[in-house]
Write a protein that holds these residues in place. Structure first.
Motif, PDB file in Angstrom:
ATOM      1  N   MET A 139    -125.435 -63.099-124.903  1.00  0.00           N
ATOM      2  CA  MET A 139    -124.144 -63.558-124.392  1.00  0.00           C
ATOM      3  C   MET A 139    -123.144 -63.680-125.539  1.00  0.00           C
ATOM      4  N   ALA A 140    -121.973 -63.182-125.307  1.00  0.00           N
ATOM      5  CA  ALA A 140    -120.929 -63.288-126.325  1.00  0.00           C
ATOM      6  C   ALA A 140    -120.526 -64.754-126.464  1.00  0.00           C
ATOM      7  N   PRO A 141    -120.195 -65.161-127.668  1.00  0.00           N
ATOM      8  CA  PRO A 141    -119.747 -66.559-127.809  1.00  0.00           C
ATOM      9  C   PRO A 141    -118.431 -66.764-127.100  1.00  0.00           C
ATOM     10  N   ARG A 142    -118.248 -67.948-126.566  1.00  0.00           N
ATOM     11  CA  ARG A 142    -116.973 -68.248-125.915  1.00  0.00           C
ATOM     12  C   ARG A 142    -115.907 -68.377-126.983  1.00  0.00           C
ATOM     13  N   LYS A 143    -114.812 -67.708-126.780  1.00  0.00           N
ATOM     14  CA  LYS A 143    -113.792 -67.673-127.811  1.00  0.00           C
ATOM     15  C   LYS A 143    -112.851 -68.871-127.744  1.00  0.00           C
ATOM     16  N   ARG A 144    -112.667 -69.347-126.523  1.00  0.00           N
ATOM     17  CA  ARG A 144    -111.658 -70.398-126.387  1.00  0.00           C
ATOM     18  C   ARG A 144    -112.327 -71.762-126.254  1.00  0.00           C
ATOM     19  N   PRO A 145    -111.725 -72.773-126.841  1.00  0.00           N
ATOM     20  CA  PRO A 145    -112.255 -74.112-126.578  1.00  0.00           C
ATOM     21  C   PRO A 145    -111.964 -74.495-125.130  1.00  0.00           C
ATOM     22  N   PRO A 146    -112.778 -75.372-124.591  1.00  0.00           N
ATOM     23  CA  PRO A 146    -112.517 -75.782-123.209  1.00  0.00           C
ATOM     24  C   PRO A 146    -111.116 -76.364-123.079  1.00  0.00           C
TER      25      PRO A 146
ATOM     26  N   TYR B 200    -118.926 -71.714-106.758  1.00  0.00           N
ATOM     27  CA  TYR B 200    -119.263 -70.941-107.949  1.00  0.00           C
ATOM     28  C   TYR B 200    -119.226 -69.452-107.637  1.00  0.00           C
ATOM     29  N   ALA B 201    -118.966 -68.665-108.674  1.00  0.00           N
ATOM     30  CA  ALA B 201    -118.991 -67.209-108.503  1.00  0.00           C
ATOM     31  C   ALA B 201    -119.458 -66.568-109.798  1.00  0.00           C
ATOM     32  N   THR B 202    -120.070 -65.418-109.642  1.00  0.00           N
ATOM     33  CA  THR B 202    -120.434 -64.586-110.775  1.00  0.00           C
ATOM     34  C   THR B 202    -119.774 -63.230-110.569  1.00  0.00           C
ATOM     35  N   VAL B 203    -119.202 -62.697-111.630  1.00  0.00           N
ATOM     36  CA  VAL B 203    -118.673 -61.331-111.558  1.00  0.00           C
ATOM     37  C   VAL B 203    -119.422 -60.514-112.596  1.00  0.00           C
ATOM     38  N   ARG B 204    -120.022 -59.416-112.158  1.00  0.00           N
ATOM     39  CA  ARG B 204    -120.733 -58.601-113.132  1.00  0.00           C
ATOM     40  C   ARG B 204    -120.271 -57.155-113.032  1.00  0.00           C
ATOM     41  N   LEU B 205    -120.230 -56.512-114.193  1.00  0.00           N
ATOM     42  CA  LEU B 205    -119.782 -55.127-114.248  1.00  0.00           C
ATOM     43  C   LEU B 205    -120.995 -54.224-114.391  1.00  0.00           C
TER      44      LEU B 205
ATOM     45  N   GLU C 107    -112.193 -63.552-115.055  1.00  0.00           N
ATOM     46  CA  GLU C 107    -111.495 -63.667-116.330  1.00  0.00           C
ATOM     47  C   GLU C 107    -112.494 -63.686-117.488  1.00  0.00           C
ATOM     48  N   GLU C 108    -113.595 -64.409-117.271  1.00  0.00           N
ATOM     49  CA  GLU C 108    -114.609 -64.447-118.321  1.00  0.00           C
ATOM     50  C   GLU C 108    -115.207 -63.052-118.525  1.00  0.00           C
ATOM     51  N   ALA C 109    -115.467 -62.348-117.445  1.00  0.00           N
ATOM     52  CA  ALA C 109    -116.007 -60.986-117.559  1.00  0.00           C
ATOM     53  C   ALA C 109    -114.998 -60.076-118.256  1.00  0.00           C
TER      54      ALA C 109
ATOM     55  N   ILE D  98    -121.995 -56.890-118.693  1.00  0.00           N
ATOM     56  CA  ILE D  98    -120.844 -57.778-118.820  1.00  0.00           C
ATOM     57  C   ILE D  98    -120.826 -58.673-117.586  1.00  0.00           C
ATOM     58  N   MET D  99    -120.868 -59.971-117.834  1.00  0.00           N
ATOM     59  CA  MET D  99    -120.952 -60.892-116.715  1.00  0.00           C
ATOM     60  C   MET D  99    -120.052 -62.093-116.974  1.00  0.00           C
ATOM     61  N   GLY D 100    -119.470 -62.595-115.933  1.00  0.00           N
ATOM     62  CA  GLY D 100    -118.668 -63.813-116.069  1.00  0.00           C
ATOM     63  C   GLY D 100    -119.064 -64.821-115.008  1.00  0.00           C
ATOM     64  N   GLN D 101    -119.029 -66.091-115.389  1.00  0.00           N
ATOM     65  CA  GLN D 101    -119.324 -67.162-114.429  1.00  0.00           C
ATOM     66  C   GLN D 101    -118.046 -67.959-114.219  1.00  0.00           C
ATOM     67  N   GLY D 102    -117.860 -68.422-113.019  1.00  0.00           N
ATOM     68  CA  GLY D 102    -116.683 -69.252-112.778  1.00  0.00           C
ATOM     69  C   GLY D 102    -116.991 -70.345-111.782  1.00  0.00           C
ATOM     70  N   SER D 103    -116.255 -71.422-111.891  1.00  0.00           N
ATOM     71  CA  SER D 103    -116.440 -72.487-110.906  1.00  0.00           C
ATOM     72  C   SER D 103    -115.084 -73.058-110.531  1.00  0.00           C
ATOM     73  N   ARG D 104    -115.069 -73.743-109.421  1.00  0.00           N
ATOM     74  CA  ARG D 104    -113.837 -74.360-108.919  1.00  0.00           C
ATOM     75  C   ARG D 104    -113.674 -75.711-109.572  1.00  0.00           C
ATOM     76  N   GLY D 105    -112.533 -75.942-110.141  1.00  0.00           N
ATOM     77  CA  GLY D 105    -112.242 -77.223-110.782  1.00  0.00           C
ATOM     78  C   GLY D 105    -111.807 -78.272-109.769  1.00  0.00           C
ATOM     79  N   PRO D 106    -111.471 -79.458-110.279  1.00  0.00           N
ATOM     80  CA  PRO D 106    -111.089 -80.563-109.381  1.00  0.00           C
ATOM     81  C   PRO D 106    -109.705 -80.340-108.778  1.00  0.00           C
ATOM     82  N   ASN D 107    -109.448 -81.057-107.729  1.00  0.00           N
ATOM     83  CA  ASN D 107    -108.109 -81.056-107.141  1.00  0.00           C
ATOM     84  C   ASN D 107    -107.211 -81.998-107.933  1.00  0.00           C
ATOM     85  N   PRO D 108    -105.900 -81.772-107.885  1.00  0.00           N
ATOM     86  CA  PRO D 108    -104.991 -82.696-108.566  1.00  0.00           C
ATOM     87  C   PRO D 108    -105.126 -84.099-107.972  1.00  0.00           C
TER      88      PRO D 108
END
Lengths: 787, 156
Positions: free
Chosen positions: A1-8, A495-500, A572-574, A623-633
């Motif tokens: 897995m590639a290192p995450r480039k951006r801080p959370p 949650y979702a996964t996107v893979r190429l 976006e992660e993918a 190439i794979m990306g994971q994503g999740s839904r964040g909180p509501n405002p």
């Protein structure tokens, strides 16, 4: 897995205070509010690492917002789409259900003749399923609670043999008195429908703000009306059904469900299995409309029968079963009092409602919309839920609000008449700018735009001139309108996964469901937009608890707003990983890359390569990306709004109502695919038209039996009934709601239909319509009363 | 008996009580034809028998000996879609899709009999096919569009 480039990045809307012991590190799991079917729940959410910038109205989008064809349309028009009803397993047995022929009593079964019939492999009775309860009732109970309740199941090599077996089961009923309607259930000495009594223990449910007595005292005009709505049946064309198959101790179930994960939990619990030993699948589905939100009785029966008989088993309701034992929209009696100043300013809204629930279900209730839709400082609603010897209710497209809107909006229209005010103007004078019931802001509200553009499109202000243009002297024309509000902000977890793949095609994996709504398409559009891929190269895979990450039930109009952001984050992660790989191939910096329509290009240069070329060079590196839904405002209500305008013709000799035209203007935030969104909108208008004019479950009160459990006798709209529908969306992205800007749209457009049509009928005949469906005899009765 | 489905002959042993739809779906694996009511009320099982529309749920398979049965699978495949199938996709004349095969077969029967139907003729002719998702307005448009496409193809 590639290192995450951006801080959370800090999560929007999540500002929980840091834990005292770890002041430097904010908590990763926080609570957030999610509104589902009018009920607000608190959910735990893991703050996502990735919070994409919201797509606002200025965002340059190419695939999102495009009118692309439904991505599974080819499968559907060729007959290739496989529904649960089409699942055939090797050696599969077919089940047929024996149902209670009375509304109350005790059943004794003799199954010996059924077992002796050719092809019959076994039966299930109470002893096989003891302990499995639905809606508070024991499955296959010998105590009869409603006509149509399953009593026993016969399994055979083919469906026809199973039915013949079921017909050979001898059912003896020791009858008991029943209560199938409000009058019977609330009468003195009424038979006890449930052991706890005939009124729900939480009744009356009283919700109030302000002081309605003072509000009524301040009123210059007061009106009181009583409205009645019928029991409506979902009538999905694919009935409830499931196929179950065991491999050792592991269970696989194909079910026509709106929630594969809910179904899995229900089955695992009932059968004492670990969640990982239950796999629930659902690919295509012939409609749900709210009635398929967890494991159905058919799924439990299929699973138990398959275990007992050692073969896969299909158990599905037949049409009569579907129309008697698959949930329904509760009837309501709504007594409404409105107080207002002469200028139309509302001073009090009071509702006293009684709702027969059947044997159970949840307490949706018509009251909530009375608190939400219009500005008023003093509101009190009281709802009494009553048990009757009929099948339990189940969520049905905007449960509660659809019933409530008929009362509230009809009363508002009556008040407008009393005040001599235009009904639209009355609503504008009582425009709510914030969520009064929860005392907090709206993420966005463009109901005013719905009012303005809907009225414009409809020609609301010129309607008087059109009134006289009818086809015959006994036909009268009328016009009416109504509004709606509904949740639909969605929320976590999802949650979702996107893979190429190495040819550049992409799979979007998420455990959501497409009920026919178009989720498969809009989620692919979001992924294609984010990846810069060609839409045709993106496929959404849904509906398998074993292979896919969690997404919640497809209910409450929440799927796009819940799962869409997770898909975007995953894509976006993918994409970022893809760009890291492609940067070296293109001899460029990662930040210089962009992608669109399947091509990666370098800013300020001619160098390009396709996503497929990049993936191909990577070989089997995935190439794979994971994503999740964040909180509501926080402290924010995320609603959808709409306004409908109806034109009808009423034949005053026959009482027949013909809806000529409906203009439906809606605010649901960003629309990912206008074509599919309009399809849903038109469909909801048609379901609302059926509710307004035709649909009503009829029971014989004396016998306690349903009189119209077929599609011939229970009238859903046909093609000949469809009016001209002009549905459209106003406004744009709701960037406070979530970073896709989209909100729910499946349910809102059914809410205002019946009151808008009723107002148009009243306008045509000069008599208010207090009850739906507005069948010819009800119209004639109101005409007669009005003289 | 011999049953001809989508031009393919099948030699089958069929019991007298078996419906055409049970044979199509259960025995031939042609699950495109749906069952939603099983009693001739909804049209989801519409197929063509010698070019005429029929409810496959109410038709005895044994009565189809010697007849040509057409189902959605025979109308057009993914790579060679029939004009009706193309028009249903283009107009998004479907949502869940469960009624769609029946709608398309009913439309095919309608257009065979009335190649240039008016909107009223489409509404009347197809009002026996229920769609609970409410795709009706778009189905009407799709059928009228397909009629034009077919006419153009005939003229060409």
């Amino acid at each position: 897995m590639a290192p995450r480039k951006r801080p959370p990045a800090p999560a929007r809307g999540a500002s929980a205070p840091p834990a005292p012991t770890e002041a430097h590190r904010p908590p990763r799991f926080v609570a957030t509010k999610v509104e589902i079917e009018g009920r607000e729940e608190t959910k735990i959410v893991e703050l996502p690492d990735r919070n994409p910038q919201p797509w606002d109205d200025a965002a340059e989008l190419h695939v999102v917002g495009a009118r692309v064809p439904r991505m599974d349309a080819v499968e559907k028009v060729t007959g290739g789409a496989r529904y649960t009803a089409d699942v055939l397993r090797p050696g599969m047995l077919w089940a047929a259900v024996v149902r209670a022929p009375a509304a109350a009593g005790r059943a004794t079964l003799d199954v010996s003749a059924a077992l002796a019939r050719p092809g019959v492999r076994g039966v299930l009775t109470l002893d096989d399923v003891r302990g499995i309860r639905l809606d508070g009732m024991q499955l296959l109970d010998d105590a009869i609670h409603y006509a149509g309740q399953p009593l026993c199941v016969v399994c055979a090599d083919h469906y026809a043999l199973a039915r013949a077996g079921a017909a050979a089961v001898r059912v003896t009923v020791e009858p008991a008195p029943h209560a199938v309607n409000l009058e019977q259930a609330l009468a003195d000495g009424a038979p006890r429908v449930r052991s706890r009594g005939n009124v729900s223990p939480r009744s009356p449910r009283l919700i109030q703000r302000g002081d309605v007595d003072a509000g009524l005292h301040d009123a210059e005009v007061t009106i009181t009306r009583e409205y009645r709505t019928p029991v409506a049946l979902h009538s999905a064309l694919e009935p409830h059904g499931a196929v179950a198959e065991w491999e050792g101790g592991r269970l696989s179930v194909w079910e026509s469900t709106q929630g594969i994960f809910n179904t899995r939990s229900d089955l695992a619990k009932a059968l004492g299995l670990g969640l990982s030993n239950v796999r629930v699948m659902k690919d295509y589905m012939g409609g749900g409309f709210g009635a398929k939100n967890g494991a159905s009785a058919a799924a439990y029966l299929a699973a138990v029968a398959a275990r007992k008989l050692g073969r896969p088993v299909r158990c599905a309701w037949d049409r009569e079963g579907e129309q008697t034992d698959a949930g329904n929209r509760s009837a309501t009696v709504q007594r409404v009092t409105l107080g207002a100043k002469r200028d139309g300013t509302l001073t009090a809204i009071v509702l006293d409602a009684t709702i027969p629930l059947g044997m159970g279900g949840w307490e949706a209730g018509p009251g909530r919309i009375y608190h939400e839709l219009h500005a008023c400082p003093n509101v009190r609603t009281s709802e009494t839920f009553v048990y009757t010897n009929t099948g339990p209710m189940a969520s049905f497209r905007a449960p509660g609000h659809t019933e409530g809107a008929f009362g509230l909006e009809s009363a508002l229209n009556a008040l407008a008449g009393e005040l001599g005010l235009d009904p639209l103007e009355l609503r504008r004078r009582n425009y709510a700018t914030a969520d009064q019931s929860r005392d907090r802001r709206y993420s966005a509200k463009r109901l005013d735009e719905c009012y303005r553009r809907g009225a414009e499109r409809f020609g609301w202000h010129d309607r008087a001139a059109r009134r006289a243009t009818t086809s015959a002297t006994h036909v009268r024309r009328g016009f009416g309108m109504a509004a709606c509000v509904w949740g639909g902000g969605g929320g976590p977890p999802a949650y979702a996964t996107v893979r190429l793949n190495r040819d550049g095609t992409a799979d979007v994996l998420t455990g959501a469901q497409d009920l026919g709504t178009g989720s498969r398409t809009v989620l692919a559009q979001i992924a294609a937009e984010t990846l810069g891929a060609k839409l045709a190269d993106v496929r959404t895979v849904l509906g398998d608890t074993e292979r896919l990450p969690f997404a919640s039930n497809s209910w409450g109009s929440i799927t796009t707003a819940s799962v869409g952001p997770a898909v975007r984050a995953a894509a976006e992660e993918a994409r970022d990983r893809l760009f890291e790989a492609a940067a070296a191939m293109l001899d460029a910096g990662v930040t210089e890359l962009s992608s669109r329509d399947g091509v990666i290009s370098v800013r300020g240069s001619e160098r390009t390569m396709t996503i497929g070329e990049a993936c191909n060079r990577l070989g089997d590196v995935m190439i794979m990306g994971q994503g999740s839904r964040g909180p509501n405002p926080e402290q924010t209500t995320i609603p959808a709004f709409g306004a409908h305008f109806a034109e009808v013709e009423v034949d005053v000799e026959t009482g027949r109502v013909r809806v000529v035209r409906i203009v439906a203007a809606h605010d649901s935030g960003r629309i990912i695919n206008p074509t599919l969104a309009e399809s849903q909108l038109e469909g909801a208008v048609l379901q609302g038209l059926g509710y307004a004019l035709f649909e009503e479950r009829v029971l014989d009160a004396r016998l306690g039996l349903p009189m119209n459990p077929t599609l011939h006798d229970y009238k859903v709209p046909t093609m000949a009934d469809a009016p001209a529908i002009e549905g459209f969306f106003v406004g744009g992205a709701d960037t406070v709601a979530n970073h896709t800007g989209a909100k729910g749209l499946a349910e809102p457009p059914i809410i205002p239909v019946a009151p808008a049509i009723a107002a148009a009928v009243a306008d045509a005949i000069g008599a208010e319509m207090p009850e739906i469906p507005m069948t010819p005899w009800r119209v004639l009765a109101e005409l007669k009363t009005a003289g | 008996m011999r049953l001809t489905v989508n031009g393919q002959p099948y030699d089958l042993a069929i019991a007298g009580h078996e419906s055409l739809v049970a044979i199509l779906r259960g025995r031939l694996g042609l699950t495109g034809t749906k069952v939603a009511c099983g009693r001739g009320e909804c049209g989801a099982c519409t197929v063509l028998i010698d070019g005429k529309p029929a409810y496959a749920c109410l038709t005895l398979a044994a009565a189809c000996e010697g007849a040509a049965v057409s189902t959605i699978e025979g109308l057009g495949a993914a790579e060679r879609l029939h004009a009706l199938q193309q028009a249903f996709i283009a107009h998004d004349a479907l949502q869940c899709g469960f009624c769609t095969p029946g709608q398309i077969m009913a439309a095919a029967a309608l257009l065979a009999q009335t190649p240039r139907p008016t909107e009223a003729e489409v509404r009347h002719g197809m009002s026996g096919n229920l769609c609970r998702c409410g795709a009706y307005p778009k189905i009407v448009r799709a059928v009228l569009d397909a009629a034009q496409r077919l006419e153009a193809a005939r003229g060409a």
